[in-house]
Design an enzyme around this catalytic site. Sequence first.
Site, PDB file in Angstrom:
ATOM      1  CB  CYS A   1       2.598 -19.543  10.384  1.00 51.74           C
ATOM      2  SG  CYS A   1       3.406 -17.961  10.121  1.00 51.74           S
TER       3      CYS A   1
ATOM      4  CG  ASP B   1      -3.916 -10.437   2.694  1.00 50.16           C
ATOM      5  OD1 ASP B   1      -3.933  -9.527   1.846  1.00 50.16           O
ATOM      6  OD2 ASP B   1      -3.209 -10.402   3.717  1.00 50.16           O
TER       7      ASP B   1
ATOM      8  CE1 TYR C   1      -3.774  -2.378   0.836  1.00 48.99           C
ATOM      9  CE2 TYR C   1      -2.335  -3.262   2.523  1.00 48.99           C
ATOM     10  CZ  TYR C   1      -3.474  -3.357   1.768  1.00 48.99           C
ATOM     11  OH  TYR C   1      -4.317  -4.422   1.940  1.00 48.99           O
TER      12      TYR C   1
ATOM     13  CG  ASP D   1      -3.244 -15.712   3.649  1.00 46.43           C
ATOM     14  OD1 ASP D   1      -4.229 -15.128   3.170  1.00 46.43           O
ATOM     15  OD2 ASP D   1      -2.472 -15.194   4.478  1.00 46.43           O
TER      16      ASP D   1
ATOM     17  NE  ARG E   1       4.922 -12.448   6.701  1.00 41.61           N
ATOM     18  CZ  ARG E   1       4.470 -11.605   7.626  1.00 41.61           C
ATOM     19  NH1 ARG E   1       4.847 -11.733   8.886  1.00 41.61           N
ATOM     20  NH2 ARG E   1       3.692 -10.611   7.286  1.00 41.61           N
TER      21      ARG E   1
ATOM     22  CE  LYS F   1      -4.359  -7.176   6.173  1.00 33.73           C
ATOM     23  NZ  LYS F   1      -3.178  -6.699   5.444  1.00 33.73           N
TER      24      LYS F   1
HETATM   25  C1  PLP Z   1      -2.152  -6.145   6.162  1.00 33.38           C
HETATM   26  C2  PLP Z   1      -1.089  -5.398   5.536  1.00 33.38           C
HETATM   27  C3  PLP Z   1      -0.894  -4.045   5.840  1.00 33.38           C
HETATM   28  C4  PLP Z   1      -1.760  -3.293   6.822  1.00 33.38           C
HETATM   29  O1  PLP Z   1      -3.082  -3.271   6.440  1.00 33.38           O
HETATM   30  P1  PLP Z   1      -4.187  -2.530   7.313  1.00 33.38           P
HETATM   31  O2  PLP Z   1      -5.455  -2.864   6.626  1.00 33.38           O
HETATM   32  O3  PLP Z   1      -3.856  -1.062   7.281  1.00 33.38           O
HETATM   33  O4  PLP Z   1      -4.118  -3.061   8.706  1.00 33.38           O
HETATM   34  C5  PLP Z   1       0.119  -3.389   5.186  1.00 33.38           C
HETATM   35  N1  PLP Z   1       0.918  -4.008   4.280  1.00 33.38           N
HETATM   36  C6  PLP Z   1       0.726  -5.302   3.954  1.00 33.38           C
HETATM   37  C7  PLP Z   1       1.611  -5.925   2.944  1.00 33.38           C
HETATM   38  C8  PLP Z   1      -0.280  -6.038   4.571  1.00 33.38           C
HETATM   39  O5  PLP Z   1      -0.442  -7.339   4.267  1.00 33.38           O
HETATM   40  S1  SF4 Z   2       4.399 -15.302  12.681  1.00 36.44           S
HETATM   41 FE1  SF4 Z   2       3.368 -17.258  12.306  1.00 36.44          FE
HETATM   42  S2  SF4 Z   2       4.340 -18.735  13.685  1.00 36.44           S
HETATM   43 FE2  SF4 Z   2       4.860 -16.693  14.410  1.00 36.44          FE
HETATM   44  S3  SF4 Z   2       3.328 -16.234  15.985  1.00 36.44           S
HETATM   45 FE3  SF4 Z   2       2.580 -15.364  14.026  1.00 36.44          FE
HETATM   46  S4  SF4 Z   2       1.286 -16.965  13.142  1.00 36.44           S
HETATM   47 FE4  SF4 Z   2       2.519 -17.931  14.751  1.00 36.44          FE
END
Ligand code: PLP
Ligand code: SF4
Length: 353
Positions: free
Chosen positions: A111, A308, A92, A271, A113, A315
């Site tokens: 997670c 997302d 953004y 995701d 990631r 989002k």
């Molecule tokens: C979620 C996210 C944000 C923050 O989004 P908000 O809707 O402002 O909370 C910013 N950058 C990335 C890449 C995101 O995934």
């Molecule tokens: S980054 Fe991923 S593994 Fe770490 S606390 Fe958040 S959800 Fe859990």
Amino acid sequence: MEEWKRLVRDTVNTPEKLAAVFDVDLEEIRRIHKVFPIRINPYYLSLIEKPGDPIWKQVVPDSRELVRTGFEEDDPLGEEDDSHVLNVTHRYPDRALFYVNYMCPIYCRFCTRKRKVGDPDSIPDNNMESGLQYLREHPEIRDVIISGGDPLMLTDRRIDYIVGGIRAIEHIEIIRIGSRVPVTLPQRITPELCAILKKYHPLYINTHFNHPREVTPETTKACGMLADAGIPLGNQCVLLAGVNDDPAVMVELMKKLLQIRVKPYYIYQADLVYGTDHFRTSIKKGLEIVAALRGHISGLGVPHYVVDAPGGGGKIALIPNPIVSFDDKEITLKNYEGNVYSYPSTPFYDEDW
Ligand SMILES: *Cc1c(COP(=O)(O)O)cnc(C)c1O
Ligand code: SF4
């Protein structure tokens, strides 16, 4: 040694240690561990009441993690495509994500990631300066979200350096920290840490409770300390099959969060990440949960339900469609009880009168 450091030291982080506390198939766990790391600290472990419960499911490996469905990706949100330096995702125009470490108090099986957490090569410790430099050079960024891993796993000194470094950049208006520490290692929230964080207002923390059983005396205390330090707290949870894909569970979670001074912010649709498909729920279920919240509990407790967009579209919020009909004259709407109401869709007042 501080209590939180002891909990980190005594963490379950190998298949052998896991097999010592639970009756699991060691060979199976070893296979999964080769791909995805394991981490459960003794505090979070103590919340497990029995195998397969909603706490267990979040942290204990499951053989379904290794199943490929063909739709999932390693980086489904294109976070790496939007990274201009290794540890900043700038998607953004006015906001940037700044990754500062790779460690968390637990490794959540769902997670986003999943391939990065626990991997020291993913976020090298020594390049904080290149991230800070990127933020300095981009005056359009006014909101920085410090992420990881979990930023609050760093030492007080390191946190002071990073948050202070961001606060020193004039065009940055607000700083947010994304951290599961208040939920998964609440002992880390110490008076010393709060004293550091409160120097850098306006600072927000978004945490990540997924189940009402995560709201304990320890998390209540941690959130209270942060709130007393003037930090507004939000919650971003993930909709997870077998954990919280039940309207009654979500209603209870949101009510409990308000009681511990945490404002529900987002419910994420899971995701399309490799190794997490067994957690994914239907969109229909998510909408049903939002319908169970809206109108039935304080509006403060109703988060946005978001998808997302795959590939980095950002989002997108979903709501159960309340519009029955809509034209230039009138909109007809359904309320939370299913009753129907009409409302003029344009003002009566007209300059030509
Ligand atoms: C979620 C996210 C944000 C923050 O989004 P908000 O809707 O402002 O909370 C910013 N950058 C990335 C890449 C995101 O995934
Ligand atoms: S980054 Fe991923 S593994 Fe770490 S606390 Fe958040 S959800 Fe859990």
